[in-house]
Design an enzyme around this catalytic site. Sequence first.
Site, PDB file in Angstrom:
ATOM      1  N   LYS A 117     135.126  25.133 -49.441  1.00 23.97           N
ATOM      2  CA  LYS A 117     136.401  24.445 -49.188  1.00 23.97           C
ATOM      3  C   LYS A 117     136.672  23.434 -50.298  1.00 23.97           C
ATOM      4  O   LYS A 117     137.806  23.312 -50.779  1.00 23.97           O
ATOM      5  CB  LYS A 117     136.375  23.753 -47.812  1.00 23.97           C
ATOM      6  CG  LYS A 117     136.453  24.744 -46.659  1.00 23.97           C
ATOM      7  CD  LYS A 117     136.253  24.114 -45.285  1.00 23.97           C
ATOM      8  CE  LYS A 117     136.240  25.209 -44.224  1.00 23.97           C
ATOM      9  NZ  LYS A 117     136.018  24.725 -42.851  1.00 23.97           N
ATOM     10  N   GLN A 137     133.922  19.690 -39.679  1.00 21.62           N
ATOM     11  CA  GLN A 137     133.299  21.007 -39.720  1.00 21.62           C
ATOM     12  C   GLN A 137     132.495  21.239 -38.434  1.00 21.62           C
ATOM     13  O   GLN A 137     131.719  20.386 -38.010  1.00 21.62           O
ATOM     14  CB  GLN A 137     132.391  21.116 -40.963  1.00 21.62           C
ATOM     15  CG  GLN A 137     131.815  22.496 -41.212  1.00 21.62           C
ATOM     16  CD  GLN A 137     132.869  23.551 -41.535  1.00 21.62           C
ATOM     17  OE1 GLN A 137     133.927  23.241 -42.087  1.00 21.62           O
ATOM     18  NE2 GLN A 137     132.604  24.795 -41.189  1.00 21.62           N
ATOM     19  N   ASP A 160     143.142  21.926 -39.283  1.00 15.24           N
ATOM     20  CA  ASP A 160     142.496  23.099 -38.684  1.00 15.24           C
ATOM     21  C   ASP A 160     143.325  23.622 -37.506  1.00 15.24           C
ATOM     22  O   ASP A 160     143.086  24.722 -37.021  1.00 15.24           O
ATOM     23  CB  ASP A 160     141.105  22.729 -38.152  1.00 15.24           C
ATOM     24  CG  ASP A 160     139.977  23.126 -39.100  1.00 15.24           C
ATOM     25  OD1 ASP A 160     140.164  24.088 -39.863  1.00 15.24           O
ATOM     26  OD2 ASP A 160     138.920  22.474 -39.052  1.00 15.24           O
TER      27      ASP A 160
HETATM   28  N1  GUN Z   1     133.307  26.284 -38.271  1.00 13.51           N
HETATM   29  C1  GUN Z   1     133.511  27.606 -38.404  1.00 13.51           C
HETATM   30  N2  GUN Z   1     134.791  27.856 -38.795  1.00 13.51           N
HETATM   31  C2  GUN Z   1     135.386  26.652 -38.898  1.00 13.51           C
HETATM   32  C3  GUN Z   1     136.707  26.260 -39.269  1.00 13.51           C
HETATM   33  O1  GUN Z   1     137.602  27.056 -39.576  1.00 13.51           O
HETATM   34  N3  GUN Z   1     136.934  24.904 -39.267  1.00 13.51           N
HETATM   35  C4  GUN Z   1     135.979  24.005 -38.914  1.00 13.51           C
HETATM   36  N4  GUN Z   1     136.311  22.720 -38.922  1.00 13.51           N
HETATM   37  N5  GUN Z   1     134.757  24.342 -38.561  1.00 13.51           N
HETATM   38  C5  GUN Z   1     134.471  25.668 -38.557  1.00 13.51           C
END
Ligand code: GUN
Length: 283
Positions: free
Chosen positions: A52, A96, A119
């Site tokens: 990311k 996350q 998100d």
């Molecule tokens: N853990 C697995 N996929 C994601 C996601 O798209 N966003 C976040 N914040 N955590 C995750």
Amino acid sequence: MQLLDGKLTANKIKKQLKLEVEMLKEKYNRVPHLAIVLVGEVEASHIYVRNKIKACQFVGMDVTLIQKDNTITTQDLKTLIHNLNNDDNIDGIIVQLPLPKHIDEQQIINVINSNKDVDGFGIENKGKLFSGLPCLKSATPYGIIKLLEEYNIDCVGKNAVVVGRSNIVGKPMSIMLLDKHATVTICHSKTKNLQEITKQADILVVAIGRAKFITKDMVKQGAVVIDVGMNRDENGLCGDVDFEDVKEIVGYITPVPGGVGPLTITMLLNNTIEAFKSKFKEA
Ligand code: GUN
């Protein structure tokens, strides 16, 4: 069979986002800024977060990583998020997942200001999605919609079957497919006669986290198969779909890796830019 190339599509969108960030910089003298909160030592989370950060840097956005160890308390994590909510230099916030077991994930996510919830996991954005209102949309299902659009796959009146009912993928995916006028069925671990249902799918989205679970006896000839799985078996990375088994009968399929994954990150960037623009009423 045609591959739905997520990497190619993601790169195309990222180039557009890069141009957009340049334009925003010229106009506002600053770029969108994403804050990533990472708690603990889950290896997969560290890999996702690294990717990311790289993607933010590629499009020219600012990104700040805040790492905490897994002994952090719910209260301290909430305070951290409140501070990010109140920081005018931060446009998007993600925490996350997964979080350590002693922390209630949804409680934490709901502390994020909904305008910064890039998100789209908070109840306000989810509620808006459910109600057909403009909102920040969860990146994985949103990326899948973009991929279907890129390949001109029409959803109107199609039987779409979503296998998996998670808050992150399955549930929002179902709503987005419904918004595309598909007839949507959601299946999960307690579904009876799963094979009978998946075999009816014109569009089959699989997000259950079980390696090579979907085999050719479960797929309709010519179906569009979207594999959200990211598993590791004895041969390395693989999806929830047994790619080799189904590839001769499907119409379209996403590979793993290189399918849905790159689009998830791209749509997170897209959402951060949207959050920035809506602050300036540019959306
Ligand atoms: N853990 C697995 N996929 C994601 C996601 O798209 N966003 C976040 N914040 N955590 C995750």
